[in-house]
Design a protein around this motif. Structure first.
Motif, PDB file in Angstrom:
ATOM      1  N   GLY A   1     -22.590  49.369  67.075  1.00  0.00           N
ATOM      2  CA  GLY A   1     -23.065  49.807  68.375  1.00  0.00           C
ATOM      3  C   GLY A   1     -22.065  49.619  69.492  1.00  0.00           C
ATOM      4  N   GLU A   2     -20.862  49.161  69.177  1.00  0.00           N
ATOM      5  CA  GLU A   2     -19.856  48.907  70.209  1.00  0.00           C
ATOM      6  C   GLU A   2     -19.060  50.158  70.572  1.00  0.00           C
ATOM      7  OE1 GLU A   2     -17.523  45.908  68.354  1.00  0.00           O
ATOM      8  OE2 GLU A   2     -19.196  44.484  68.192  1.00  0.00           O
ATOM      9  N   MET A   3     -19.086  51.162  69.700  1.00  0.00           N
ATOM     10  CA  MET A   3     -18.333  52.396  69.914  1.00  0.00           C
ATOM     11  C   MET A   3     -19.298  53.571  69.857  1.00  0.00           C
ATOM     12  SD  MET A   3     -14.912  53.688  67.874  1.00  0.00           S
ATOM     13  CE  MET A   3     -13.850  52.589  68.822  1.00  0.00           C
ATOM     14  N   PHE A   4     -18.941  54.664  70.529  1.00  0.00           N
ATOM     15  CA  PHE A   4     -19.805  55.830  70.592  1.00  0.00           C
ATOM     16  C   PHE A   4     -19.027  57.055  70.123  1.00  0.00           C
ATOM     17  CE2 PHE A   4     -22.330  59.103  72.911  1.00  0.00           C
ATOM     18  CZ  PHE A   4     -23.566  58.786  72.361  1.00  0.00           C
TER      19      PHE A   4
ATOM     20  N   ASP B   1     -26.093  59.718  76.210  1.00  0.00           N
ATOM     21  CA  ASP B   1     -27.528  59.910  76.024  1.00  0.00           C
ATOM     22  C   ASP B   1     -28.074  58.605  75.443  1.00  0.00           C
ATOM     23  OD1 ASP B   1     -30.067  60.517  75.190  1.00  0.00           O
ATOM     24  OD2 ASP B   1     -29.458  61.988  73.695  1.00  0.00           O
ATOM     25  N   GLN B   2     -29.007  57.975  76.141  1.00  0.00           N
ATOM     26  CA  GLN B   2     -29.486  56.663  75.717  1.00  0.00           C
ATOM     27  C   GLN B   2     -30.132  56.696  74.328  1.00  0.00           C
ATOM     28  OE1 GLN B   2     -28.825  53.726  77.447  1.00  0.00           O
ATOM     29  NE2 GLN B   2     -27.499  55.217  78.477  1.00  0.00           N
ATOM     30  N   ASN B   3     -30.760  57.828  73.958  1.00  0.00           N
ATOM     31  CA  ASN B   3     -31.306  57.930  72.604  1.00  0.00           C
ATOM     32  C   ASN B   3     -30.213  57.781  71.563  1.00  0.00           C
ATOM     33  OD1 ASN B   3     -34.084  58.380  73.066  1.00  0.00           O
ATOM     34  ND2 ASN B   3     -33.714  60.522  73.574  1.00  0.00           N
ATOM     35  N   ALA B   4     -29.045  58.307  71.880  1.00  0.00           N
ATOM     36  CA  ALA B   4     -27.957  58.321  70.901  1.00  0.00           C
ATOM     37  C   ALA B   4     -27.360  56.940  70.678  1.00  0.00           C
ATOM     38  CB  ALA B   4     -26.869  59.300  71.332  1.00  0.00           C
ATOM     39  N   LEU B   5     -27.755  55.939  71.435  1.00  0.00           N
ATOM     40  CA  LEU B   5     -27.301  54.573  71.175  1.00  0.00           C
ATOM     41  C   LEU B   5     -27.989  53.979  69.956  1.00  0.00           C
ATOM     42  CD1 LEU B   5     -27.051  53.133  74.802  1.00  0.00           C
ATOM     43  CD2 LEU B   5     -25.174  53.702  73.248  1.00  0.00           C
ATOM     44  N   GLN B   6     -29.087  54.592  69.516  1.00  0.00           N
ATOM     45  CA  GLN B   6     -29.754  54.094  68.317  1.00  0.00           C
ATOM     46  C   GLN B   6     -30.061  55.195  67.288  1.00  0.00           C
ATOM     47  OE1 GLN B   6     -33.414  52.315  69.594  1.00  0.00           O
ATOM     48  NE2 GLN B   6     -34.229  54.210  70.474  1.00  0.00           N
ATOM     49  N   ASP B   7     -29.889  56.448  67.680  1.00  0.00           N
ATOM     50  CA  ASP B   7     -30.185  57.575  66.809  1.00  0.00           C
ATOM     51  C   ASP B   7     -28.925  58.389  66.529  1.00  0.00           C
ATOM     52  OD1 ASP B   7     -32.902  56.923  66.973  1.00  0.00           O
ATOM     53  OD2 ASP B   7     -33.232  58.265  68.685  1.00  0.00           O
ATOM     54  N   VAL B   8     -29.018  59.287  65.551  1.00  0.00           N
ATOM     55  CA  VAL B   8     -28.077  60.393  65.417  1.00  0.00           C
ATOM     56  C   VAL B   8     -28.728  61.574  66.123  1.00  0.00           C
ATOM     57  CG1 VAL B   8     -26.901  61.974  63.852  1.00  0.00           C
ATOM     58  CG2 VAL B   8     -27.158  59.562  63.227  1.00  0.00           C
ATOM     59  N   VAL B   9     -28.156  62.002  67.241  1.00  0.00           N
ATOM     60  CA  VAL B   9     -28.740  63.069  68.056  1.00  0.00           C
ATOM     61  C   VAL B   9     -27.899  64.324  67.894  1.00  0.00           C
ATOM     62  CG1 VAL B   9     -29.410  63.807  70.364  1.00  0.00           C
ATOM     63  CG2 VAL B   9     -29.655  61.396  69.708  1.00  0.00           C
TER      64      VAL B   9
ATOM     65  N   ALA C   1     -18.790  50.671  76.459  1.00  0.00           N
ATOM     66  CA  ALA C   1     -18.628  50.144  77.824  1.00  0.00           C
ATOM     67  C   ALA C   1     -17.807  51.075  78.703  1.00  0.00           C
ATOM     68  CB  ALA C   1     -17.976  48.764  77.766  1.00  0.00           C
ATOM     69  N   ASP C   2     -16.979  51.942  78.103  1.00  0.00           N
ATOM     70  CA  ASP C   2     -16.114  52.821  78.886  1.00  0.00           C
ATOM     71  C   ASP C   2     -16.792  54.130  79.290  1.00  0.00           C
ATOM     72  OD1 ASP C   2     -14.198  50.914  78.506  1.00  0.00           O
ATOM     73  OD2 ASP C   2     -13.015  52.064  77.056  1.00  0.00           O
ATOM     74  N   LEU C   3     -17.968  54.431  78.716  1.00  0.00           N
ATOM     75  CA  LEU C   3     -18.547  55.759  78.891  1.00  0.00           C
ATOM     76  C   LEU C   3     -19.642  55.839  79.950  1.00  0.00           C
ATOM     77  CD1 LEU C   3     -18.648  56.905  75.166  1.00  0.00           C
ATOM     78  CD2 LEU C   3     -17.002  57.520  76.918  1.00  0.00           C
ATOM     79  N   GLY C   4     -20.263  54.723  80.282  1.00  0.00           N
ATOM     80  CA  GLY C   4     -21.252  54.711  81.360  1.00  0.00           C
ATOM     81  C   GLY C   4     -22.363  55.715  81.156  1.00  0.00           C
TER      82      GLY C   4
END
Length: 391
Positions: A225-228, A200-208, A193-196
């Protein structure tokens, strides 16, 4: 004797992932185990950690995989892109077919979360955890060991050195020193939530993983999925010039200045007040000195390009526990030599391939173009280059 000095079957020097994995594996097989950790608490410094199926398969056998999955994320793909132009190069699906092939999932997890899971498991198994206890040396006898620490002596039938890259006990086996690669890593782990739009939207579900000339950037989610998590690694120009203070934030920006917009945005998700120089060591053939054995980074520290440091430490733990099995202590000398014979070749191959993989990631010029073409020609279901590691 008090409980902190009473003899045990196994004394483990080092309370990181390797040490606690070893302690838990041995405690599960009925051994009494004590872990001596130099730090005041059993904690890990860092951010994300990738756990391939060669490790998660073992965690499943130990009954810990559900906890790991709950604390982490099972990503959809390993996705490789080019640092400079952002082009997709290849990917490996981590779907049901992948899990069926290797018998376990690929999981990404925060280092501190994995360590907490292992700590709780050790406590449930009756492992004695002794913090703030720096190990100085080990005296080996024909049928046991005395581990000398800052808090007195600890007696056991076997000692396991799990004291990491800068292991003091490895000096019993080799006079080598850690080898600096000249690369430095910056890491960061922040709430999504802090990174806006820095994500990279792919990286929300993948290892990029973006790979490029002398640098790369890896991103993936953590904690359900709460932390990036972001890691940027680069060859330091200051190191190449022989400077004493090298790898600072200004070098980070300099090296990545020609990267694509996606990668430059990712640099905003890093901690800039700390950095990690990257070291490994060359393989050594001997891990056993009487009743003292090496494990984890004390035995085989490796560069991180295969994401196998923790995974190989978990393999070590499972192998040592298997070899000791139900054998009486009189048979442990042969058991630890079998452990050494099985693990030294395997880990040496991983160490060598980690270096090679890093070289492939970081090529420039014509070599970069050839690498990209070869990656793009790879079929998504081609497992030839990972079967040896994961199967």
């Amino acid at each position: 004797m008090n409980s902190a000095s009473a003899p045990v079957d196994v004394v483990v020097a080092g309370g990181g992932i390797g040490g606690l994995s070893t302690a838990y594996a041995l405690a599960r097989s009925g051994r009494s185990v004590r872990v001596l950790e130099r730090e005041p608490e059993f904690t890990e410094v860092g951010a994300g950690l990738q756990m391939a199926p060669n490790a998660t398969r073992i965690l499943a056998g130990w009954g810990l995989l559900d906890e790991v999955l709950h604390a982490g994320v099972a990503p959809c793909r390993l996705l490789f892109k080019d640092v400079l132009d952002g082009a997709e190069l290849t990917h490996l699906d981590l779907d049901d077919a992948f899990v069926r092939r290797y018998g376990a999932p690929y999981v990404v997890i925060h280092r501190s979360d994995l360590l907490a899971i292992l700590t709780r498991a050790c406590e449930r198994a009756g492992v004695a955890l002794v913090p703030d206890c720096d190990v100085r040396d080990v005296t080996t006898e024909p049928d046991g060991v005395t581990v000398h620490s800052a808090k007195g002596d600890h007696h056991g039938l076997l000692a396991v050195a799990a004291d990491g890259l800068h292991s003091t006990l490895r000096a019993r086996f080799s006079d080598d020193e850690p080898i600096c690669s000249g690369y430095v890593a910056y890491r960061g782990a922040f709430p999504v939530a802090d990174l806006g739009d820095r994500i990279d939207q792919n990286a929300l579900q993948d290892v990029v993983c973006h790979v490029g000339p002398g640098c790369h950037l890896v991103q993936y989610p953590l904690r359900r999925g709460e932390m990036f998590n972001t890691v940027a690694v680069f060859k330091s120009p200051g190191y190449l010039r022989g400077e004493e203070d090298w790898g600072g934030p200004e070098e980070l920006d300099e090296v990545f200045s020609g990267a694509c917009e996606e990668v430059r945005a990712g640099l905003g998700s890093l901690w800039r007040d700390r950095r990690w120089a990257m070291y490994d060591r060359l393989p050594i053939p001997n891990w056993v000195d009487g009743r003292l054995v090496l494990t984890g980074d004390a035995a085989h520290p490796m560069l991180q390009y295969l994401a196998q440091g923790a995974c190989q430490a978990i393999e070590d733990a499972a192998c040592l526990a298997t070899e000791l099995g139900g054998a009486a202590p009189s048979g442990w000398d042969g058991a630890v030599k079998r452990y050494e014979a099985e693990r030294t070749g395997r880990t040496a191959r991983v160490q060598a391939n980690a270096r090679l993989w890093g070289d492939i990631w970081h090529v420039d010029g014509v070599a970069r173009l050839l690498r990209n073409e070869l990656f793009q020609q790879r079929a998504p279901r081609d497992y030839r280059h990972v079967d040896w590691l994961y199967a």
